[in-house]
Design a protein around this motif. Sequence first.
Motif, PDB file in Angstrom:
ATOM      1  N   LEU A 102       0.828  -1.208   0.000  1.00 30.55           N
ATOM      2  CA  LEU A 102       0.000   0.000   0.000  1.00 30.55           C
ATOM      3  C   LEU A 102       0.861   1.256   0.000  1.00 30.55           C
ATOM      4  O   LEU A 102       0.611   2.196  -0.778  1.00 30.55           O
ATOM      5  CB  LEU A 102      -0.926  -0.005   1.212  1.00 30.55           C
ATOM      6  CG  LEU A 102      -1.785   1.248   1.391  1.00 30.55           C
ATOM      7  CD1 LEU A 102      -2.720   1.438   0.202  1.00 30.55           C
ATOM      8  CD2 LEU A 102      -2.589   1.172   2.681  1.00 30.55           C
ATOM      9  N   PHE A 103       1.875   1.285   0.846  1.00 36.53           N
ATOM     10  CA  PHE A 103       2.733   2.468   0.889  1.00 36.53           C
ATOM     11  C   PHE A 103       3.534   2.614  -0.406  1.00 36.53           C
ATOM     12  O   PHE A 103       3.770   3.735  -0.874  1.00 36.53           O
ATOM     13  CB  PHE A 103       3.668   2.413   2.091  1.00 36.53           C
ATOM     14  CG  PHE A 103       3.039   2.894   3.363  1.00 36.53           C
ATOM     15  CD1 PHE A 103       3.055   4.244   3.688  1.00 36.53           C
ATOM     16  CD2 PHE A 103       2.416   2.028   4.230  1.00 36.53           C
ATOM     17  CE1 PHE A 103       2.466   4.702   4.851  1.00 36.53           C
ATOM     18  CE2 PHE A 103       1.819   2.474   5.393  1.00 36.53           C
ATOM     19  CZ  PHE A 103       1.843   3.816   5.713  1.00 36.53           C
ATOM     20  N   ALA A 104       3.954   1.495  -0.981  1.00 38.87           N
ATOM     21  CA  ALA A 104       4.650   1.577  -2.273  1.00 38.87           C
ATOM     22  C   ALA A 104       3.725   2.146  -3.341  1.00 38.87           C
ATOM     23  O   ALA A 104       4.160   2.942  -4.194  1.00 38.87           O
ATOM     24  CB  ALA A 104       5.149   0.192  -2.677  1.00 38.87           C
ATOM     25  N   PHE A 105       2.449   1.756  -3.297  1.00 42.55           N
ATOM     26  CA  PHE A 105       1.473   2.294  -4.246  1.00 42.55           C
ATOM     27  C   PHE A 105       1.300   3.796  -4.045  1.00 42.55           C
ATOM     28  O   PHE A 105       1.270   4.571  -5.015  1.00 42.55           O
ATOM     29  CB  PHE A 105       0.135   1.582  -4.081  1.00 42.55           C
ATOM     30  CG  PHE A 105      -0.933   2.046  -5.035  1.00 42.55           C
ATOM     31  CD1 PHE A 105      -1.095   1.431  -6.261  1.00 42.55           C
ATOM     32  CD2 PHE A 105      -1.776   3.098  -4.707  1.00 42.55           C
ATOM     33  CE1 PHE A 105      -2.072   1.862  -7.154  1.00 42.55           C
ATOM     34  CE2 PHE A 105      -2.746   3.547  -5.585  1.00 42.55           C
ATOM     35  CZ  PHE A 105      -2.901   2.921  -6.809  1.00 42.55           C
ATOM     36  N   LEU A 106       1.181   4.222  -2.784  1.00 45.10           N
ATOM     37  CA  LEU A 106       0.994   5.646  -2.502  1.00 45.10           C
ATOM     38  C   LEU A 106       2.223   6.462  -2.899  1.00 45.10           C
ATOM     39  O   LEU A 106       2.087   7.575  -3.430  1.00 45.10           O
ATOM     40  CB  LEU A 106       0.685   5.850  -1.018  1.00 45.10           C
ATOM     41  CG  LEU A 106      -0.636   5.242  -0.518  1.00 45.10           C
ATOM     42  CD1 LEU A 106      -0.788   5.464   0.980  1.00 45.10           C
ATOM     43  CD2 LEU A 106      -1.814   5.830  -1.266  1.00 45.10           C
ATOM     44  N   PHE A 107       3.423   5.928  -2.625  1.00 42.31           N
ATOM     45  CA  PHE A 107       4.642   6.633  -3.036  1.00 42.31           C
ATOM     46  C   PHE A 107       4.674   6.828  -4.546  1.00 42.31           C
ATOM     47  O   PHE A 107       5.014   7.911  -5.043  1.00 42.31           O
ATOM     48  CB  PHE A 107       5.880   5.860  -2.586  1.00 42.31           C
ATOM     49  CG  PHE A 107       6.095   5.836  -1.105  1.00 42.31           C
ATOM     50  CD1 PHE A 107       5.643   6.870  -0.303  1.00 42.31           C
ATOM     51  CD2 PHE A 107       6.757   4.777  -0.500  1.00 42.31           C
ATOM     52  CE1 PHE A 107       5.836   6.856   1.067  1.00 42.31           C
ATOM     53  CE2 PHE A 107       6.959   4.752   0.878  1.00 42.31           C
ATOM     54  CZ  PHE A 107       6.495   5.795   1.658  1.00 42.31           C
TER      55      PHE A 107
END
Length: 277
Positions: free
Chosen positions: A202-207
Amino acid sequence: MASPTPTPTTSRRRWGSTIAGVLILCVMLFPLYWMLNTALQPASGLLQVDPVPGSLDLSGFSKALSDQGGHLLTSLAVSLGAVVICLAFSAPAAYGLARFGLRGSRTVVFGTLITQMVPGIVIANALYNTYVDLGLVNSYFGLMLADASLGIPFSIVLMRSFMVSIPGEVIEAAQMDGAGPVRTFVRVVLPMSRNSLITSGLFAFLFSWSDFMFALTLNTTDDVKPVTLGIYQYIGAHVGDWGSVMAASVLSAVPAAILLVLAQKYIAAGITGGSVK
């Protein structure tokens, strides 16, 4: 056993904390409200927007979809690809640092954290020269690789802290049943690390979804244009049409908001899962 009756002082403190929390929440959410409010009043200038829209006008969203719809799909494709690359690299690295007892593993983890302190413009300029030699400029795969690098350090640190907490007996039992290191990692460690995998993804997607620096530096044509770059150029071309600009911003925020709502329980478990062993 009956709970103690709250005293007047305790009740006032609770009310005070509640009111303070509501005020802080209102301040934090006000930019989002104003963005949506402006998007629903496309005929108004930025300084003539009514505090509350008298009537809902969705023409700004229609124009934003027609102008930025392709860029939204580009951002989605690039972000999903960045997630796959990020997890493919960070999960094995985190497992190796957590379970193999490598000498200097703590130094490696600390160095991984330090890499996130390097300014993005420095990395983007260095990548551009390399991408020119490799022929990755103006390519989906090149932008996926660059955006994946934003999430790999965070994912390694997060998943390592979770994998350290996995009981060694579970891994030993799998090895006694004949599973090799790769099979143990795929069949045992990854399923047990589901929460940290979802959180890291999820954080990789948001980044990747919010990336602007790599999108601007590594693309010299309109072949690969994420929505962040599209909105940036949109403002320059249609600076008077703030309703459409804000509508495009609202549309770009929807996927991230949906993912955060759907994955919030996994995020809480993934972040706190490695804190106790």
